[in-house]
Design a protein around this motif. Sequence first.
Motif, PDB file in Angstrom:
ATOM      1  N   ALA A   1       0.845  -1.200   0.000  1.00 25.98           N
ATOM      2  CA  ALA A   1       0.000   0.000   0.000  1.00 25.98           C
ATOM      3  C   ALA A   1       0.875   1.242   0.000  1.00 25.98           C
ATOM      4  O   ALA A   1       0.625   2.218  -0.723  1.00 25.98           O
ATOM      5  CB  ALA A   1      -0.921   0.003   1.217  1.00 25.98           C
ATOM      6  N   TRP A   2       1.921   1.213   0.822  1.00 22.38           N
ATOM      7  CA  TRP A   2       2.860   2.329   0.859  1.00 22.38           C
ATOM      8  C   TRP A   2       3.580   2.482  -0.477  1.00 22.38           C
ATOM      9  O   TRP A   2       3.732   3.586  -1.005  1.00 22.38           O
ATOM     10  CB  TRP A   2       3.868   2.134   1.984  1.00 22.38           C
ATOM     11  N   GLY A   3       4.013   1.364  -1.054  1.00 21.57           N
ATOM     12  CA  GLY A   3       4.743   1.421  -2.308  1.00 21.57           C
ATOM     13  C   GLY A   3       3.919   2.007  -3.443  1.00 21.57           C
ATOM     14  O   GLY A   3       4.410   2.835  -4.220  1.00 21.57           O
ATOM     15  N   LEU A   4       2.656   1.593  -3.547  1.00 23.12           N
ATOM     16  CA  LEU A   4       1.809   2.057  -4.645  1.00 23.12           C
ATOM     17  C   LEU A   4       1.200   3.422  -4.348  1.00 23.12           C
ATOM     18  O   LEU A   4       1.381   4.382  -5.099  1.00 23.12           O
ATOM     19  CB  LEU A   4       0.715   1.032  -4.921  1.00 23.12           C
ATOM     20  N   HIS A   5       0.477   3.533  -3.243  1.00 23.95           N
ATOM     21  CA  HIS A   5      -0.243   4.774  -2.951  1.00 23.95           C
ATOM     22  C   HIS A   5       0.711   5.888  -2.530  1.00 23.95           C
ATOM     23  O   HIS A   5       0.510   7.051  -2.912  1.00 23.95           O
ATOM     24  CB  HIS A   5      -1.303   4.519  -1.886  1.00 23.95           C
ATOM     25  N   GLY A   6       1.741   5.535  -1.761  1.00 25.67           N
ATOM     26  CA  GLY A   6       2.719   6.550  -1.394  1.00 25.67           C
ATOM     27  C   GLY A   6       3.382   7.143  -2.624  1.00 25.67           C
ATOM     28  O   GLY A   6       3.568   8.361  -2.729  1.00 25.67           O
ATOM     29  N   SER A   7       3.733   6.294  -3.579  1.00 29.64           N
ATOM     30  CA  SER A   7       4.376   6.779  -4.809  1.00 29.64           C
ATOM     31  C   SER A   7       3.451   7.675  -5.611  1.00 29.64           C
ATOM     32  O   SER A   7       3.871   8.714  -6.146  1.00 29.64           O
ATOM     33  CB  SER A   7       4.825   5.593  -5.668  1.00 29.64           C
ATOM     34  N   ILE A   8       2.183   7.294  -5.699  1.00 28.78           N
ATOM     35  CA  ILE A   8       1.239   8.101  -6.478  1.00 28.78           C
ATOM     36  C   ILE A   8       1.020   9.459  -5.815  1.00 28.78           C
ATOM     37  O   ILE A   8       1.051  10.502  -6.475  1.00 28.78           O
ATOM     38  CB  ILE A   8      -0.090   7.346  -6.663  1.00 28.78           C
ATOM     39  N   HIS A   9       0.832   9.471  -4.498  1.00 29.94           N
ATOM     40  CA  HIS A   9       0.628  10.755  -3.822  1.00 29.94           C
ATOM     41  C   HIS A   9       1.907  11.608  -3.811  1.00 29.94           C
ATOM     42  O   HIS A   9       1.841  12.831  -3.703  1.00 29.94           O
ATOM     43  CB  HIS A   9       0.116  10.527  -2.405  1.00 29.94           C
ATOM     44  N   ARG A  10       3.045  10.975  -3.975  1.00 29.51           N
ATOM     45  CA  ARG A  10       4.321  11.698  -4.035  1.00 29.51           C
ATOM     46  C   ARG A  10       4.544  12.327  -5.412  1.00 29.51           C
ATOM     47  O   ARG A  10       5.092  13.423  -5.513  1.00 29.51           O
ATOM     48  CB  ARG A  10       5.465  10.734  -3.705  1.00 29.51           C
ATOM     49  N   HIS A  11       4.111  11.622  -6.460  1.00 28.14           N
ATOM     50  CA  HIS A  11       4.472  12.029  -7.815  1.00 28.14           C
ATOM     51  C   HIS A  11       3.301  12.499  -8.680  1.00 28.14           C
ATOM     52  O   HIS A  11       3.539  13.028  -9.768  1.00 28.14           O
ATOM     53  CB  HIS A  11       5.157  10.861  -8.536  1.00 28.14           C
ATOM     54  N   VAL A  12       2.064  12.292  -8.226  1.00 29.93           N
ATOM     55  CA  VAL A  12       0.890  12.633  -9.055  1.00 29.93           C
ATOM     56  C   VAL A  12      -0.053  13.520  -8.234  1.00 29.93           C
ATOM     57  O   VAL A  12      -1.045  13.038  -7.685  1.00 29.93           O
ATOM     58  CB  VAL A  12       0.157  11.358  -9.531  1.00 29.93           C
ATOM     59  N   PRO A  13       0.234  14.812  -8.130  1.00 30.19           N
ATOM     60  CA  PRO A  13      -0.553  15.675  -7.246  1.00 30.19           C
ATOM     61  C   PRO A  13      -2.029  15.784  -7.597  1.00 30.19           C
ATOM     62  O   PRO A  13      -2.855  16.065  -6.726  1.00 30.19           O
ATOM     63  CB  PRO A  13       0.160  17.036  -7.358  1.00 30.19           C
ATOM     64  N   HIS A  14      -2.392  15.556  -8.869  1.00 28.55           N
ATOM     65  CA  HIS A  14      -3.813  15.628  -9.214  1.00 28.55           C
ATOM     66  C   HIS A  14      -4.577  14.372  -8.786  1.00 28.55           C
ATOM     67  O   HIS A  14      -5.808  14.353  -8.852  1.00 28.55           O
ATOM     68  CB  HIS A  14      -3.992  15.867 -10.725  1.00 28.55           C
ATOM     69  N   ALA A  15      -3.873  13.351  -8.327  1.00 26.39           N
ATOM     70  CA  ALA A  15      -4.526  12.115  -7.874  1.00 26.39           C
ATOM     71  C   ALA A  15      -4.972  12.291  -6.425  1.00 26.39           C
ATOM     72  O   ALA A  15      -4.289  11.859  -5.498  1.00 26.39           O
ATOM     73  CB  ALA A  15      -3.576  10.937  -8.013  1.00 26.39           C
ATOM     74  N   ARG A  16      -6.110  12.914  -6.219  1.00 25.63           N
ATOM     75  CA  ARG A  16      -6.558  13.197  -4.857  1.00 25.63           C
ATOM     76  C   ARG A  16      -7.035  11.927  -4.150  1.00 25.63           C
ATOM     77  O   ARG A  16      -6.711  11.680  -2.999  1.00 25.63           O
ATOM     78  CB  ARG A  16      -7.677  14.240  -4.875  1.00 25.63           C
ATOM     79  N   CYS A  17      -7.821  11.122  -4.835  1.00 23.66           N
ATOM     80  CA  CYS A  17      -8.284   9.850  -4.256  1.00 23.66           C
ATOM     81  C   CYS A  17      -7.857   8.719  -5.178  1.00 23.66           C
ATOM     82  O   CYS A  17      -8.032   8.801  -6.396  1.00 23.66           O
ATOM     83  CB  CYS A  17      -9.803   9.851  -4.087  1.00 23.66           C
ATOM     84  N   VAL A  18      -7.282   7.682  -4.577  1.00 23.83           N
ATOM     85  CA  VAL A  18      -6.742   6.549  -5.335  1.00 23.83           C
ATOM     86  C   VAL A  18      -7.369   5.271  -4.793  1.00 23.83           C
ATOM     87  O   VAL A  18      -7.268   4.983  -3.597  1.00 23.83           O
ATOM     88  CB  VAL A  18      -5.206   6.470  -5.200  1.00 23.83           C
ATOM     89  N   MET A  19      -8.024   4.509  -5.649  1.00 24.73           N
ATOM     90  CA  MET A  19      -8.665   3.256  -5.242  1.00 24.73           C
ATOM     91  C   MET A  19      -8.117   2.111  -6.073  1.00 24.73           C
ATOM     92  O   MET A  19      -8.151   2.164  -7.309  1.00 24.73           O
ATOM     93  CB  MET A  19     -10.183   3.351  -5.387  1.00 24.73           C
ATOM     94  N   HIS A  20      -7.632   1.087  -5.393  1.00 20.85           N
ATOM     95  CA  HIS A  20      -7.066  -0.080  -6.073  1.00 20.85           C
ATOM     96  C   HIS A  20      -7.711  -1.344  -5.522  1.00 20.85           C
ATOM     97  O   HIS A  20      -7.705  -1.581  -4.314  1.00 20.85           O
ATOM     98  CB  HIS A  20      -5.555  -0.144  -5.868  1.00 20.85           C
ATOM     99  N   VAL A  21      -8.290  -2.146  -6.422  1.00 22.10           N
ATOM    100  CA  VAL A  21      -8.913  -3.407  -6.032  1.00 22.10           C
ATOM    101  C   VAL A  21      -8.574  -4.487  -7.063  1.00 22.10           C
ATOM    102  O   VAL A  21      -8.110  -4.197  -8.173  1.00 22.10           O
ATOM    103  CB  VAL A  21     -10.449  -3.290  -5.904  1.00 22.10           C
ATOM    104  N   HIS A  22      -8.848  -5.719  -6.656  1.00 24.72           N
ATOM    105  CA  HIS A  22      -8.737  -6.864  -7.557  1.00 24.72           C
ATOM    106  C   HIS A  22     -10.137  -7.394  -7.845  1.00 24.72           C
ATOM    107  O   HIS A  22     -10.387  -8.596  -7.779  1.00 24.72           O
ATOM    108  CB  HIS A  22      -7.892  -7.979  -6.929  1.00 24.72           C
ATOM    109  N   SER A  23     -11.060  -6.511  -8.135  1.00 26.00           N
ATOM    110  CA  SER A  23     -12.441  -6.917  -8.408  1.00 26.00           C
ATOM    111  C   SER A  23     -12.463  -7.858  -9.612  1.00 26.00           C
ATOM    112  O   SER A  23     -11.631  -7.767 -10.518  1.00 26.00           O
ATOM    113  CB  SER A  23     -13.315  -5.691  -8.653  1.00 26.00           C
TER     114      SER A  23
END
Length: 252
Positions: free
Chosen positions: A89-111
Motif C-alpha cells: 500500500a505504501w509502495g503504490l499509494h505513497g508513490s502516487i501521492h508523491r508524484h501525481v498531485p492531481h490524484a486526490r483519491c486513489v482506489m485499487h482493487v482486484h475486483s
Amino acid sequence: MNQHSSTGHNLTHKAERVDMAAAFRWTARLNMHEAVANHFSLAVSDDGKDFLINPNQRHFSLIKASDLLLLNADDPAALDRPDAPDPTAWGLHGSIHRHVPHARCVMHVHSIFSTVLASLADSRLPPIDQNTATFFNRVVIDEGYGGLAFEDEGTRCAAMLQNPRHKVMVMGNHGVLVLGSSVADAFNRLYYFERSAETYIRALQTGQKLRLLSDEVAEGVANAMDHYDGQADRFFDDIKTLLDKSEPDFRS
C-alpha cells in the motif's frame, strides 16, 4: 501533537475519514474487495502528500473512520511506525501521492471483472455501450507488471499516471486502479468501470460479434460524462444514508 503520530492519526479530517469508511464498507457490500488486501487512499493536503489510507490487513467491512492512517508520502519512517501500513500500500499509494498531485483519491482493487480484463492479452475496453464509452480514451494499460507493488513498482506505476485525462489504470496481470477528485468521484468511477468490465466480459462470452460505437460517439459520451455534475455526489450521499441505517458505526 504531531498529526502523523500513531496516537494522533485518528483525530483529524473527520469528514474525509467518514467518506473513506463508507467507500470501504460499500465496496465490501458489492464484493469488489479481496480478503484483507486492496487499498484506498485520499490526499488531505494541498500538495497531495498527506493522505489517509486503510490500516494494514483490515477487512473492508470492518473499517471505521477512526481506523484510517494519516501518512506523508515523503516520510522515510512510514514503515517503521507501530501502525505501519501494508508495504505494498505504501509502495503504490505513497508513490502516487508523491508524484501525481492531481490524484486526490486513489482506489485499487482486484475486483473480478476488472481483473479478468487485466488478464487478457488485449486489456482494452471497447465502447460497446454507454458505460464502456464513458471510459473511451481515459484508460491507461500497464503491460509491465513486475510483482508486488513495493516502492519500485509503485514508482513505475505513478509515472504512467501523469496525464490527468487518464483516470483509470488497468494493471495488467493485477487488477484496476482509479483516480478521482474526491472519494465520491473515485468510487463512482470504480463502480462504473467494474460494471463496464462485466458487460464486456459477458458480451465476449456469447461468442458473437460485438456492436462497437464509433470513436466520435464514444468520445462524445465520455466528454458528456466528464461534465455530468452531481451524479457521483448524489450516489455517494445515498450510500452513506443506507449505511447509517444498517451499520452506522462506520462513522466512528
